[in-house]
Design a protein around this motif. Structure first.
Motif, mmCIF file in Angstrom:
data_model
loop_
_atom_site.group_PDB
_atom_site.id
_atom_site.type_symbol
_atom_site.label_atom_id
_atom_site.label_comp_id
_atom_site.label_asym_id
_atom_site.label_seq_id
_atom_site.Cartn_x
_atom_site.Cartn_y
_atom_site.Cartn_z
ATOM 1 N N GLY A 165 0.779 -1.192 -0.090
ATOM 2 C CA GLY A 165 -0.095 -0.012 0.201
ATOM 3 C C GLY A 165 0.802 1.264 -0.122
ATOM 4 O O GLY A 165 0.480 2.169 -0.766
ATOM 5 N N TYR A 222 -0.137 3.618 -3.343
ATOM 6 C CA TYR A 222 -0.866 4.877 -3.278
ATOM 7 C C TYR A 222 -0.317 6.014 -3.774
ATOM 8 O O TYR A 222 -1.008 6.510 -5.011
ATOM 9 C CB TYR A 222 -1.307 5.186 -1.639
ATOM 10 C CG TYR A 222 -2.290 6.461 -1.454
ATOM 11 C CD1 TYR A 222 -3.479 6.187 -2.049
ATOM 12 C CD2 TYR A 222 -1.687 7.576 -1.068
ATOM 13 C CE1 TYR A 222 -4.310 7.280 -1.678
ATOM 14 C CE2 TYR A 222 -2.707 8.589 -1.051
ATOM 15 C CZ TYR A 222 -3.779 8.501 -1.330
ATOM 16 O OH TYR A 222 -4.621 9.731 -1.215
ATOM 17 N N VAL A 271 -5.026 -1.121 -8.632
ATOM 18 C CA VAL A 271 -6.351 -1.618 -7.734
ATOM 19 C C VAL A 271 -6.739 -3.001 -7.932
ATOM 20 O O VAL A 271 -7.089 -3.704 -7.088
ATOM 21 C CB VAL A 271 -7.425 -0.561 -7.910
ATOM 22 C CG1 VAL A 271 -8.570 -0.852 -7.106
ATOM 23 C CG2 VAL A 271 -6.892 0.888 -7.405
ATOM 24 N N VAL A 299 -6.281 1.793 2.122
ATOM 25 C CA VAL A 299 -6.060 2.852 1.259
ATOM 26 C C VAL A 299 -6.573 2.658 -0.037
ATOM 27 O O VAL A 299 -6.456 3.669 -0.948
ATOM 28 C CB VAL A 299 -4.484 3.382 1.298
ATOM 29 C CG1 VAL A 299 -3.965 3.874 2.419
ATOM 30 C CG2 VAL A 299 -3.875 2.356 0.713
ATOM 31 N N LEU A 300 -7.024 1.563 -0.520
ATOM 32 C CA LEU A 300 -7.477 1.274 -1.749
ATOM 33 C C LEU A 300 -8.733 2.010 -2.332
ATOM 34 O O LEU A 300 -8.739 2.490 -3.283
ATOM 35 C CB LEU A 300 -7.704 -0.445 -1.721
ATOM 36 C CG LEU A 300 -6.489 -1.284 -1.595
ATOM 37 C CD1 LEU A 300 -7.117 -2.693 -1.685
ATOM 38 C CD2 LEU A 300 -5.565 -0.973 -2.535
ATOM 39 N N ARG A 360 -9.627 4.748 -1.437
ATOM 40 C CA ARG A 360 -9.457 6.266 -1.535
ATOM 41 C C ARG A 360 -8.313 6.334 -2.928
ATOM 42 O O ARG A 360 -8.845 7.250 -3.409
ATOM 43 C CB ARG A 360 -8.417 6.916 -0.492
ATOM 44 C CG ARG A 360 -7.934 8.321 -0.651
ATOM 45 C CD ARG A 360 -8.028 9.159 0.500
ATOM 46 N NE ARG A 360 -7.666 10.504 0.465
ATOM 47 C CZ ARG A 360 -7.651 11.361 1.233
ATOM 48 N NH1 ARG A 360 -8.268 11.016 2.296
ATOM 49 N NH2 ARG A 360 -7.216 12.601 0.934
ATOM 50 N N LEU A 361 -7.543 5.339 -3.262
ATOM 51 C CA LEU A 361 -6.928 5.244 -4.338
ATOM 52 C C LEU A 361 -7.719 5.119 -5.630
ATOM 53 O O LEU A 361 -7.688 5.869 -6.450
ATOM 54 C CB LEU A 361 -5.690 4.220 -4.230
ATOM 55 C CG LEU A 361 -4.983 3.961 -5.623
ATOM 56 C CD1 LEU A 361 -4.415 5.204 -6.003
ATOM 57 C CD2 LEU A 361 -4.203 2.710 -5.410
ATOM 58 N N TYR A 419 -6.989 5.919 8.475
ATOM 59 C CA TYR A 419 -7.204 5.194 7.342
ATOM 60 C C TYR A 419 -8.704 4.730 6.972
ATOM 61 O O TYR A 419 -9.153 4.626 6.041
ATOM 62 C CB TYR A 419 -6.077 3.960 7.145
ATOM 63 C CG TYR A 419 -4.566 4.219 7.279
ATOM 64 C CD1 TYR A 419 -3.998 5.175 6.117
ATOM 65 C CD2 TYR A 419 -3.708 3.891 8.046
ATOM 66 C CE1 TYR A 419 -2.760 5.630 6.218
ATOM 67 C CE2 TYR A 419 -2.458 4.228 8.121
ATOM 68 C CZ TYR A 419 -1.946 4.975 7.141
ATOM 69 O OH TYR A 419 -0.669 5.326 6.950
ATOM 70 N N GLU A 442 -11.126 5.426 4.008
ATOM 71 C CA GLU A 442 -11.941 4.456 3.177
ATOM 72 C C GLU A 442 -13.292 4.562 3.050
ATOM 73 O O GLU A 442 -13.978 4.652 2.035
ATOM 74 C CB GLU A 442 -11.188 3.034 3.611
ATOM 75 C CG GLU A 442 -9.812 2.582 3.187
ATOM 76 C CD GLU A 442 -9.752 2.592 1.930
ATOM 77 O OE1 GLU A 442 -9.608 1.689 1.343
ATOM 78 O OE2 GLU A 442 -9.252 3.660 1.244
ATOM 79 N N SER A 485 -14.409 7.508 1.261
ATOM 80 C CA SER A 485 -14.243 7.279 0.060
ATOM 81 C C SER A 485 -15.203 6.346 -0.578
ATOM 82 O O SER A 485 -15.964 6.597 -1.977
ATOM 83 C CB SER A 485 -12.760 6.828 -0.338
ATOM 84 O OG SER A 485 -12.044 7.787 -0.011
ATOM 85 N N PHE A 519 6.082 7.912 1.688
ATOM 86 C CA PHE A 519 4.465 7.595 1.523
ATOM 87 C C PHE A 519 3.648 8.587 2.586
ATOM 88 O O PHE A 519 2.469 9.183 2.166
ATOM 89 C CB PHE A 519 4.052 6.236 2.017
ATOM 90 C CG PHE A 519 2.762 5.816 2.475
ATOM 91 C CD1 PHE A 519 1.746 6.137 1.725
ATOM 92 C CD2 PHE A 519 2.370 5.457 3.848
ATOM 93 C CE1 PHE A 519 0.506 5.758 1.995
ATOM 94 C CE2 PHE A 519 1.029 5.180 4.048
ATOM 95 C CZ PHE A 519 0.063 5.333 3.145
#
Length: 489
Positions: free
Chosen positions: A99, A103, A121, A152-153, A155-156, A236, A240, A243, A456
């Motif tokens: 991650g 990201y 993703v 964080v996926l 949001r990515l 985090y 998520e 998002s 990061f």
């Protein structure tokens, strides 16, 4: 890098006889999609151009369990081969899609090629289990870390969509991202059932050197992170949930939108419970107590029992440190007896399965919370070993204290206090340091201690400054970040 010397040679010969004009023409077409950024500073322009060159060549063709292009941390001719078929011979930069790597890289590459950003993703979801679990670092050779990945996926994916405006991509990945956050909400990750999940390993945080939780380091407390509730994980998860709520709203999925909105509201309230008056801090998982620890005994012989009769206010877990002997983990048992917070008898036996032993030293964290510690009985240890004991210290400050800036939604007063903490204790000439500069373990060069600037967290804090309306602060952070790479380049 092929299976044998002969096949490697054949591949090289095939490349040397190819039509290079066609290859170079294709490269030129790809180059046209890479942003050209001009700042008026020739050195900075060169750095940004070199950065995009590194980023674009970091992507590899689909292979093994990752059906879409994936990326590595460093691309050069000396890397790419693992002598072990499971990929465990790769260096860390080639160990898989973590991650903290994908990201910032995904958001950066989305400007040049949104399909590559989407691939990151999609690869994460390609290794997702039925229960929503996604491994922390899936790799091309099938290697996995065995830990649940950083949340964080979503949001990515939402960030990449801002560039691609690809509705089909959002609709495709949304169900898997929803299952992923549900997995983070499972009971096995929230032992006290209060809505604040716990990290299962300090490795999950992306920075296993925080002074409170670093394992096997003489300058770290070495506390078990499973016994803590932490503001970074909540930040985090809140990000998520928000998002996913935005994605659900865009896809007109009212049921999922309401579910995600409820999650976000719960995480926001849980995060607020970690406020200690000045910052968001760590606290004990079960007692919800925070604050500084204290020493109980130091360098006691490990060959005889200790009779303490020591009251602990507030009740706390114990950190017991062994040191001495050789590099091999000793065979031993430590029995701790006392009373819990309600005055009931409590007895816990600790052993080598619970210790991380490095450089003739290791620390154990009790699973039990003690209101009074009466005795500690070591067995199996020779006179070369010494024992020290303390209560857990939750007061040490690091970058996680200001990470709640990132998911946004803080009151202006909260944001102002976090920005002040950032400016006085965490901002350094080349960015944001991982550990407050007044921490005893802080070292600017990261030698024999912690600190340093890790890429990061810089976009996270930068995005947090923007979200809170501190545009000047974000504009100040960026040149700080770029100063050192310009000098290196």
């Amino acid at each position: 890098g092929a299976k044998s010397a002969s096949s490697s040679l054949a591949l090289a010969e095939r490349w040397l006889t190819r039509d290079w004009d066609a290859v170079l023409a294709r490269t030129a077409r790809g180059e046209a999609s890479v942003p050209e950024i001009e700042t008026g500073d020739a050195d900075l322009d060169a750095l940004l151009a070199a950065s995009y060159q590194q980023l674009m060549q970091a992507f590899l063709n689909p292979e093994g369990p990752l059906p879409h292009p994936s990326m590595v941390g460093t691309r050069n001719p000396g890397r790419g081969f693992s002598i072990r078929p499971d990929g465990s011979g790769h260096p860390r930069a080639w160990a898989g899609q973590a991650g903290p790597l994908i990201y910032p890289a995904g958001l950066a590459v989305a400007m040049a090629d949104a399909r590559l950003a989407q691939a990151l993703v999609r690869n994460a979801l390609a290794v997702q289990r039925d229960d929503g679990w996604i491994d922390w670092r899936p790799g091309l050779a099938g290697q996995q870390q065995g830990l649940l990945t950083l949340p964080v996926l979503a949001r990515l994916a939402w960030g990449v969509f801002q560039y691609s405006e690809d509705d089909d991509f959002l609709a495709e990945v949304f169900p898997g991202l929803l299952r992923f956050l549900r997995r983070w909400r499972a009971a096995d990750l929230d032992r006290d059932g209060d809505g604040l999940p716990e990290w299962q390993s300090e490795v999950q945080t992306g920075y296993p050197f925080f002074p409170a939780f670093g394992r096997g380091f003489p300058w770290a407390q070495n506390a078990d992170i499973r016994m803590a509730e932490t503001p970074d994980l909540l930040a985090y998860l809140l990000s998520e949930a928000r998002s996913l709520r935005e994605i659900a709203f865009y896809l007109r999925d009212e049921e999922a939108e309401a579910e995600c909105a409820g999650w976000a509201e719960g995480y926001a309230a849980a995060l607020e419970s970690l406020w200690d008056g000045e910052r968001y801090g760590y606290r004990d998982r079960d007692t919800h107590q925070a604050g500084a620890g204290r020493g109980l005994f130091s360098d006691a012989p490990a060959t005889e029992p200790l009779f303490l009769a020591e009251p602990l206010d507030p009740p706390s877990r114990l950190l017991i440190t062994l040191h001495g002997g050789a590099e091999q983990t000793p065979r031993f048992s430590l029995t701790v007896e006392g009373e819990d917070a309600k005055g009931e008898p409590v007895r816990e036996v600790l052993g080598p399965d619970q210790i991380v032993w490095t450089h003739s030293r290791g620390t154990l964290t009790t699973q039990s919370v003690f209101g009074v510690v009466n005795t500690l009985r070591p067995e199996g240890l020779s006179r070369v070993f010494k024992i020290s004991g303390a209560t857990v210290d939750w007061s040490r400050r690091d970058v996680n204290a200001i990470l709640p800036l990132w998911p946004a939604g803080l009151t202006p007063e909260r944001a102002e206090q976090l920005v002040a903490l950032y400016a006085t204790a965490l901002r350094v000439p080349n960015g944001v340091t991982m550990v407050a500069t007044d921490d005893p373990a802080y070292r600017p060069d990261h030698r024999d201690g912690v600190g340093g600037v890790w890429p990061f967290w810089l976009p996270l804090i930068g995005e947090g400054l923007v979200e809170s309306g501190r545009f000047e602060g974000a504009a100040d952070l960026l040149p700080r970040l770029l100063k050192a790479p310009v000098e290196v380049l």
